[in-house]
Write a protein that holds these residues in place. Sequence first.
Motif, PDB file in Angstrom:
ATOM      1  N   LYS A   1       0.409  -1.493  -0.393  1.00  0.00           N
ATOM      2  CA  LYS A   1      -0.082   0.501  -0.144  1.00  0.00           C
ATOM      3  C   LYS A   1       0.644   1.210   0.339  1.00  0.00           C
ATOM      4  O   LYS A   1       0.532   1.963  -0.714  1.00  0.00           O
ATOM      5  N   ILE A   2       1.628   1.118   0.516  1.00  0.00           N
ATOM      6  CA  ILE A   2       3.144   2.116   1.005  1.00  0.00           C
ATOM      7  C   ILE A   2       3.326   2.590  -0.313  1.00  0.00           C
ATOM      8  O   ILE A   2       3.770   3.880  -1.340  1.00  0.00           O
ATOM      9  N   ALA A   3       4.382   1.293  -1.406  1.00  0.00           N
ATOM     10  CA  ALA A   3       3.983   1.413  -2.654  1.00  0.00           C
ATOM     11  C   ALA A   3       3.451   1.878  -3.302  1.00  0.00           C
ATOM     12  O   ALA A   3       3.949   2.997  -4.312  1.00  0.00           O
ATOM     13  N   ASP A   4       2.076   1.457  -2.727  1.00  0.00           N
ATOM     14  CA  ASP A   4       1.646   1.996  -4.338  1.00  0.00           C
ATOM     15  C   ASP A   4       1.244   3.333  -4.286  1.00  0.00           C
ATOM     16  O   ASP A   4       0.658   4.062  -4.903  1.00  0.00           O
ATOM     17  N   GLY A   5       1.039   3.912  -2.919  1.00  0.00           N
ATOM     18  CA  GLY A   5       1.237   5.275  -2.647  1.00  0.00           C
ATOM     19  C   GLY A   5       1.403   6.477  -3.324  1.00  0.00           C
ATOM     20  O   GLY A   5       1.823   7.290  -3.717  1.00  0.00           O
ATOM     21  N   LEU A   6       3.219   5.309  -3.322  1.00  0.00           N
ATOM     22  CA  LEU A   6       4.439   6.498  -3.502  1.00  0.00           C
ATOM     23  C   LEU A   6       3.958   6.578  -4.580  1.00  0.00           C
ATOM     24  O   LEU A   6       4.234   7.567  -5.424  1.00  0.00           O
ATOM     25  N   ALA A   7       4.015   5.234  -5.635  1.00  0.00           N
ATOM     26  CA  ALA A   7       3.660   5.468  -6.918  1.00  0.00           C
ATOM     27  C   ALA A   7       2.447   6.135  -7.496  1.00  0.00           C
ATOM     28  O   ALA A   7       2.696   7.145  -8.219  1.00  0.00           O
ATOM     29  N   ALA A   8       1.717   6.196  -6.562  1.00  0.00           N
ATOM     30  CA  ALA A   8      -0.113   7.453  -7.029  1.00  0.00           C
ATOM     31  C   ALA A   8       0.723   8.865  -6.510  1.00  0.00           C
ATOM     32  O   ALA A   8       0.471   9.247  -7.617  1.00  0.00           O
ATOM     33  N   ALA A   9       1.255   9.421  -5.821  1.00  0.00           N
ATOM     34  CA  ALA A   9       1.886  10.638  -5.551  1.00  0.00           C
ATOM     35  C   ALA A   9       2.988  10.695  -6.643  1.00  0.00           C
ATOM     36  O   ALA A   9       3.056  11.737  -7.519  1.00  0.00           O
ATOM     37  N   ASP A  10       4.063  10.065  -6.913  1.00  0.00           N
ATOM     38  CA  ASP A  10       4.681  10.268  -8.267  1.00  0.00           C
ATOM     39  C   ASP A  10       4.087  10.441  -9.319  1.00  0.00           C
ATOM     40  O   ASP A  10       3.880  12.005 -10.351  1.00  0.00           O
ATOM     41  N   LYS A  11       3.223   9.626  -9.809  1.00  0.00           N
ATOM     42  CA  LYS A  11       2.313   9.892 -10.675  1.00  0.00           C
ATOM     43  C   LYS A  11       1.669  10.705 -11.440  1.00  0.00           C
ATOM     44  O   LYS A  11       1.274  12.072 -12.136  1.00  0.00           O
ATOM     45  N   ALA A  12       0.994  11.609  -9.876  1.00  0.00           N
ATOM     46  CA  ALA A  12      -0.102  12.311  -9.738  1.00  0.00           C
ATOM     47  C   ALA A  12       1.021  13.193 -10.005  1.00  0.00           C
ATOM     48  O   ALA A  12       0.419  14.982 -10.406  1.00  0.00           O
ATOM     49  N   LYS A  13       2.333  13.341  -9.268  1.00  0.00           N
ATOM     50  CA  LYS A  13       3.132  14.914  -9.270  1.00  0.00           C
ATOM     51  C   LYS A  13       3.580  15.813 -10.441  1.00  0.00           C
ATOM     52  O   LYS A  13       2.985  16.614 -11.725  1.00  0.00           O
ATOM     53  N   SER A  14       3.986  14.093 -11.290  1.00  0.00           N
ATOM     54  CA  SER A  14       3.967  14.270 -12.753  1.00  0.00           C
ATOM     55  C   SER A  14       3.038  14.749 -13.995  1.00  0.00           C
ATOM     56  O   SER A  14       3.248  15.908 -14.303  1.00  0.00           O
ATOM     57  N   GLU A  15       1.495  14.005 -12.946  1.00  0.00           N
ATOM     58  CA  GLU A  15       0.473  15.077 -13.741  1.00  0.00           C
ATOM     59  C   GLU A  15       0.001  16.233 -14.143  1.00  0.00           C
ATOM     60  O   GLU A  15      -0.437  17.109 -14.050  1.00  0.00           O
ATOM     61  N   LEU A  16       0.035  16.533 -11.921  1.00  0.00           N
ATOM     62  CA  LEU A  16      -0.121  18.421 -12.183  1.00  0.00           C
ATOM     63  C   LEU A  16       0.834  19.369 -12.908  1.00  0.00           C
ATOM     64  O   LEU A  16       0.339  20.147 -13.311  1.00  0.00           O
ATOM     65  N   ALA A  17       2.402  18.512 -12.662  1.00  0.00           N
ATOM     66  CA  ALA A  17       3.330  19.128 -13.290  1.00  0.00           C
ATOM     67  C   ALA A  17       2.962  19.392 -15.190  1.00  0.00           C
ATOM     68  O   ALA A  17       2.943  20.481 -15.667  1.00  0.00           O
ATOM     69  N   THR A  18       2.145  18.297 -15.855  1.00  0.00           N
ATOM     70  CA  THR A  18       1.706  18.330 -17.037  1.00  0.00           C
ATOM     71  C   THR A  18       0.660  19.189 -17.437  1.00  0.00           C
ATOM     72  O   THR A  18       0.571  20.112 -17.880  1.00  0.00           O
ATOM     73  N   ALA A  19      -0.386  19.789 -16.294  1.00  0.00           N
ATOM     74  CA  ALA A  19      -1.310  19.785 -16.397  1.00  0.00           C
ATOM     75  C   ALA A  19      -1.417  21.415 -15.996  1.00  0.00           C
ATOM     76  O   ALA A  19      -1.470  22.513 -16.315  1.00  0.00           O
ATOM     77  N   ASN A  20       0.429  21.733 -15.145  1.00  0.00           N
ATOM     78  CA  ASN A  20       0.040  23.264 -14.963  1.00  0.00           C
ATOM     79  C   ASN A  20       0.758  23.653 -16.234  1.00  0.00           C
ATOM     80  O   ASN A  20       0.231  24.824 -16.473  1.00  0.00           O
ATOM     81  N   LYS A  21       1.637  22.553 -17.086  1.00  0.00           N
ATOM     82  CA  LYS A  21       1.813  23.224 -17.884  1.00  0.00           C
ATOM     83  C   LYS A  21       1.415  24.019 -19.312  1.00  0.00           C
ATOM     84  O   LYS A  21       0.744  24.554 -20.235  1.00  0.00           O
ATOM     85  N   ARG A  22      -0.098  22.575 -19.100  1.00  0.00           N
ATOM     86  CA  ARG A  22      -0.932  22.709 -20.473  1.00  0.00           C
ATOM     87  C   ARG A  22      -2.168  24.490 -20.296  1.00  0.00           C
ATOM     88  O   ARG A  22      -2.542  25.248 -20.315  1.00  0.00           O
ATOM     89  N   VAL A  23      -2.212  24.416 -18.244  1.00  0.00           N
ATOM     90  CA  VAL A  23      -2.795  25.114 -18.054  1.00  0.00           C
ATOM     91  C   VAL A  23      -1.858  26.762 -18.526  1.00  0.00           C
ATOM     92  O   VAL A  23      -2.522  27.824 -18.868  1.00  0.00           O
ATOM     93  N   GLU A  24      -1.062  27.200 -18.087  1.00  0.00           N
ATOM     94  CA  GLU A  24       0.527  28.211 -18.516  1.00  0.00           C
ATOM     95  C   GLU A  24      -0.047  28.557 -20.022  1.00  0.00           C
ATOM     96  O   GLU A  24       0.048  29.528 -20.578  1.00  0.00           O
TER      97      GLU A  24
END
Length: 156
Positions: free
Chosen positions: A39-62
Amino acid sequence: MNINATLFLQAVVFAILVWFTMKFVWPPITKALDERAQKIADGLAAADKAKSELATANKRVEAELSTSRNDTAVRLADAERRGQVIVEEAKAKAAEEASKIIAAAQVEAGQQTVKAREALREQVALLAVKGAEQILRKEVNAGVHADLLARLKTEL
């Protein structure tokens, strides 16, 4: 009792306890620990994925914000140009209307001048007749005087 028998018996009980713990207690604990680690590993992977998606979304928003700003600037410039064109058209129409009004006023003034001249001619003719009448109090012939007045009007 003998210390060897007690020691042996304690070793057997300890072995049974170790076997029981290894067989029944340890597997659920290790399973729970493995599940928690997963669960911890999945959570960390999801957090990394969300972080990269957030960065991509921020680039699209900009990018969208930049595009929107540019579109807004272009639209504002177009609106200002259109406003200037409308103002210029309104000024041209106003100048045209002013020239029409001035021309109409000049025509009316000319007509008023002609009317005033005609009225003045008639008044001058009447005054001339009255003056002549007072001078000539003796004989006044209306027909002759009307003819004289008509000639006088045309001369004036």
